[in-house]
Motif scaffolding. Structure first.
Motif, mmCIF file in Angstrom:
data_model
loop_
_atom_site.group_PDB
_atom_site.id
_atom_site.type_symbol
_atom_site.label_atom_id
_atom_site.label_comp_id
_atom_site.label_asym_id
_atom_site.label_seq_id
_atom_site.Cartn_x
_atom_site.Cartn_y
_atom_site.Cartn_z
ATOM 1 N N PHE A 1 5.195 3.959 -44.740
ATOM 2 C CA PHE A 1 5.795 5.032 -43.954
ATOM 3 C C PHE A 1 5.136 6.401 -44.192
ATOM 4 C CE2 PHE A 1 8.951 8.339 -43.125
ATOM 5 C CZ PHE A 1 9.294 8.038 -41.818
ATOM 6 N N PRO A 2 4.876 6.799 -45.464
ATOM 7 C CA PRO A 2 4.283 8.136 -45.687
ATOM 8 C C PRO A 2 2.906 8.307 -45.059
ATOM 9 C CG PRO A 2 5.200 7.248 -47.715
ATOM 10 C CD PRO A 2 5.158 6.122 -46.732
ATOM 11 N N LYS A 3 2.171 7.206 -44.933
ATOM 12 C CA LYS A 3 0.808 7.290 -44.419
ATOM 13 C C LYS A 3 0.716 6.968 -42.916
ATOM 14 C CE LYS A 3 -1.064 5.744 -48.857
ATOM 15 N NZ LYS A 3 -1.898 4.720 -49.545
ATOM 16 N N THR A 4 1.818 6.597 -42.318
ATOM 17 C CA THR A 4 1.793 6.141 -40.928
ATOM 18 C C THR A 4 1.865 7.297 -39.951
ATOM 19 O OG1 THR A 4 2.885 4.080 -41.548
ATOM 20 C CG2 THR A 4 2.953 4.675 -39.228
ATOM 21 N N ASN A 5 1.124 7.164 -38.862
ATOM 22 C CA ASN A 5 1.211 8.137 -37.774
ATOM 23 C C ASN A 5 2.601 8.038 -37.152
ATOM 24 O OD1 ASN A 5 0.978 9.695 -35.491
ATOM 25 N ND2 ASN A 5 -0.795 8.612 -34.654
ATOM 26 N N LEU A 6 3.407 9.080 -37.279
ATOM 27 C CA LEU A 6 4.790 9.036 -36.807
ATOM 28 C C LEU A 6 4.886 8.927 -35.287
ATOM 29 C CD1 LEU A 6 6.517 11.638 -39.177
ATOM 30 C CD2 LEU A 6 6.376 9.151 -39.384
ATOM 31 N N PHE A 7 3.897 9.463 -34.596
ATOM 32 C CA PHE A 7 3.898 9.325 -33.131
ATOM 33 C C PHE A 7 3.799 7.845 -32.739
ATOM 34 C CE2 PHE A 7 2.199 13.702 -33.576
ATOM 35 C CZ PHE A 7 3.154 14.357 -32.825
ATOM 36 N N PHE A 8 2.873 7.144 -33.406
ATOM 37 C CA PHE A 8 2.731 5.726 -33.131
ATOM 38 C C PHE A 8 3.994 4.968 -33.527
ATOM 39 C CE2 PHE A 8 1.859 1.476 -34.787
ATOM 40 C CZ PHE A 8 1.304 0.867 -33.674
ATOM 41 N N LEU A 9 4.536 5.281 -34.696
ATOM 42 C CA LEU A 9 5.702 4.568 -35.192
ATOM 43 C C LEU A 9 6.911 4.769 -34.280
ATOM 44 C CD1 LEU A 9 6.569 2.762 -37.495
ATOM 45 C CD2 LEU A 9 7.266 4.797 -38.778
ATOM 46 N N PHE A 10 7.119 6.000 -33.821
ATOM 47 C CA PHE A 10 8.236 6.268 -32.919
ATOM 48 C C PHE A 10 8.036 5.546 -31.586
ATOM 49 C CE2 PHE A 10 9.675 8.798 -29.270
ATOM 50 C CZ PHE A 10 11.047 8.766 -29.483
ATOM 51 N N SER A 11 6.830 5.650 -31.036
ATOM 52 C CA SER A 11 6.545 5.023 -29.743
ATOM 53 C C SER A 11 6.683 3.505 -29.825
ATOM 54 C CB SER A 11 5.136 5.391 -29.274
ATOM 55 O OG SER A 11 4.991 6.792 -29.141
ATOM 56 N N ALA A 12 6.155 2.926 -30.889
ATOM 57 C CA ALA A 12 6.231 1.475 -31.052
ATOM 58 C C ALA A 12 7.671 1.028 -31.265
ATOM 59 C CB ALA A 12 5.361 1.032 -32.224
ATOM 60 N N SER A 13 8.459 1.806 -31.965
ATOM 61 C CA SER A 13 9.861 1.447 -32.197
ATOM 62 C C SER A 13 10.647 1.422 -30.893
ATOM 63 C CB SER A 13 10.504 2.437 -33.180
ATOM 64 O OG SER A 13 9.860 2.404 -34.429
ATOM 65 N N VAL A 14 10.401 2.415 -30.038
ATOM 66 C CA VAL A 14 11.062 2.451 -28.734
ATOM 67 C C VAL A 14 10.642 1.240 -27.904
ATOM 68 C CG1 VAL A 14 11.265 3.717 -26.557
ATOM 69 C CG2 VAL A 14 11.338 4.944 -28.733
ATOM 70 N N GLN A 15 9.349 0.921 -27.951
ATOM 71 C CA GLN A 15 8.840 -0.237 -27.218
ATOM 72 C C GLN A 15 9.528 -1.519 -27.665
ATOM 73 O OE1 GLN A 15 6.646 -0.957 -24.865
ATOM 74 N NE2 GLN A 15 5.498 0.908 -24.491
ATOM 75 N N VAL A 16 9.619 -1.705 -28.977
ATOM 76 C CA VAL A 16 10.230 -2.927 -29.512
ATOM 77 C C VAL A 16 11.698 -3.010 -29.118
ATOM 78 C CG1 VAL A 16 10.927 -4.110 -31.623
ATOM 79 C CG2 VAL A 16 8.626 -3.173 -31.420
ATOM 80 N N MET A 17 12.406 -1.901 -29.230
ATOM 81 C CA MET A 17 13.834 -1.897 -28.935
ATOM 82 C C MET A 17 14.099 -2.241 -27.472
ATOM 83 S SD MET A 17 16.571 1.224 -29.281
ATOM 84 C CE MET A 17 15.716 2.170 -27.993
ATOM 85 N N LEU A 18 13.409 -1.564 -26.564
ATOM 86 C CA LEU A 18 13.627 -1.818 -25.142
ATOM 87 C C LEU A 18 13.139 -3.214 -24.736
ATOM 88 C CD1 LEU A 18 12.619 1.648 -23.598
ATOM 89 C CD2 LEU A 18 14.908 0.763 -24.071
ATOM 90 N N SER A 19 12.043 -3.639 -25.307
ATOM 91 C CA SER A 19 11.521 -4.973 -24.994
ATOM 92 C C SER A 19 12.464 -6.062 -25.503
ATOM 93 C CB SER A 19 10.130 -5.167 -25.601
ATOM 94 O OG SER A 19 9.198 -4.260 -25.041
ATOM 95 N N ALA A 20 13.067 -5.841 -26.664
ATOM 96 C CA ALA A 20 14.004 -6.819 -27.213
ATOM 97 C C ALA A 20 15.244 -6.932 -26.330
ATOM 98 C CB ALA A 20 14.403 -6.421 -28.634
ATOM 99 N N ILE A 21 15.738 -5.809 -25.844
ATOM 100 C CA ILE A 21 16.893 -5.836 -24.938
ATOM 101 C C ILE A 21 16.536 -6.574 -23.653
ATOM 102 C CG2 ILE A 21 18.460 -4.412 -23.565
ATOM 103 C CD1 ILE A 21 18.221 -2.251 -25.726
ATOM 104 N N ALA A 22 15.333 -6.305 -23.135
ATOM 105 C CA ALA A 22 14.883 -6.997 -21.919
ATOM 106 C C ALA A 22 14.753 -8.497 -22.166
ATOM 107 C CB ALA A 22 13.544 -6.421 -21.461
ATOM 108 N N LEU A 23 14.259 -8.871 -23.333
ATOM 109 C CA LEU A 23 14.104 -10.283 -23.680
ATOM 110 C C LEU A 23 15.461 -10.993 -23.702
ATOM 111 C CD1 LEU A 23 12.286 -12.603 -24.614
ATOM 112 C CD2 LEU A 23 12.548 -11.752 -26.958
ATOM 113 N N ILE A 24 16.459 -10.348 -24.277
ATOM 114 C CA ILE A 24 17.809 -10.918 -24.304
ATOM 115 C C ILE A 24 18.351 -11.063 -22.882
ATOM 116 C CG2 ILE A 24 20.192 -10.503 -25.027
ATOM 117 C CD1 ILE A 24 19.033 -9.078 -27.503
#
Length: 228
Positions: free
Chosen positions: A73-96
């Motif tokens: 987490f300390p070394k991760t690009n937060l922009f990427f982490l936030f964007s990827a988290s939103v992607q995973v969350m919305l994609s998971a809801i769509a998958l369900i």
């Protein structure tokens, strides 16, 4: 021929007419159910493919996001982490949602009441609209996942103007689509452009067929004779 014989003749003719009408209505309903089943079955391959791709996408990206949160987490690009988290969350809801739709399609009973089939198709319609609105909310994060500190510190005004314009346009478009994707706009050109394929067209055809047979049955209910 006296009045009593005339009444009996009329009643016999009326009964035959009602019987033939009932048989015709039943046959029409059966054929309609078969057509609806065919249309719904044509949606299964695209649903299965979407679920398969969704499982792979959510699984891979989700694994990366969880790993970065827990171990880097300390070394991760937060922009990427936030964007990827939103992607995973919305994609998971769509998958369900797609999984629920596939189950609903398999649960449609062509021998069951038309009203029950109409309810299931209505659920498919509403969830298709809902999940499409949800997926369009991903648009902005596709324009932010590659942001980094170097861009913030060293980027030129031109770069940020272009980047800001793209992100703003995608954000505006996603919100506009989220609000305006509804069944009332189904005849709009942009709506037909988005909803054009085996994930939507069979639903419309099924709805039209069921509405037609429902109207046909209501218009052809056996009428009681006024003769007594």
């Amino acid at each position: 021929m006296n009045e009593l014989e005339l009444k009996k003749l009329w009643q016999t003719a009326q009964e035959k007419l009602d019987t033939n009408l009932a048989i015709s209505t039943q046959n029409t309903a059966a054929i309609t159910h078969i057509k609806v089943a065919h249309f719904l079955s044509s949606m299964k391959p695209i649903k299965l493919f979407t679920i398969l791709v969704g499982v792979i996408w959510v699984g891979l990206l989700g694994t990366v996001v969880v790993y970065l949160f827990l171990n880097a987490f300390p070394k991760t690009n937060l922009f990427f982490l936030f964007s990827a988290s939103v992607q995973v969350m919305l994609s998971a809801i769509a998958l369900i949602t797609y999984s629920y739709q596939l189950i609903t399609i398999y649960q449609v009973d062509i021998s069951g009441p038309i009203l029950e089939t109409q309810k299931k198709i209505a659920h498919l319609k509403s969830t298709t609209l809902w999940v499409t609105r949800l997926l369009f909310l991903q648009l902005p994060v596709w324009t932010t996942f590659y942001w980094n500190d170097s861009m913030l510190d060293n980027g030129s005004w031109l770069l940020w103007f272009l980047q800001g314009s793209i992100t703003f346009a995608c954000t505006y478009l996603s919100i506009w689509l989220f609000i305006n994707i509804n069944f009332e706009n189904r005849d709009k050109k942009w709506f037909r452009f988005i909803f054009n394929g085996n994930d939507w067209t069979p639903l419309l055809k099924s709805m039209e067929l069921l509405e037609e047979i429902d109207a046909y049955q209501n218009d052809n209910k056996p009428q009681q004779s006024n003769l007594s």
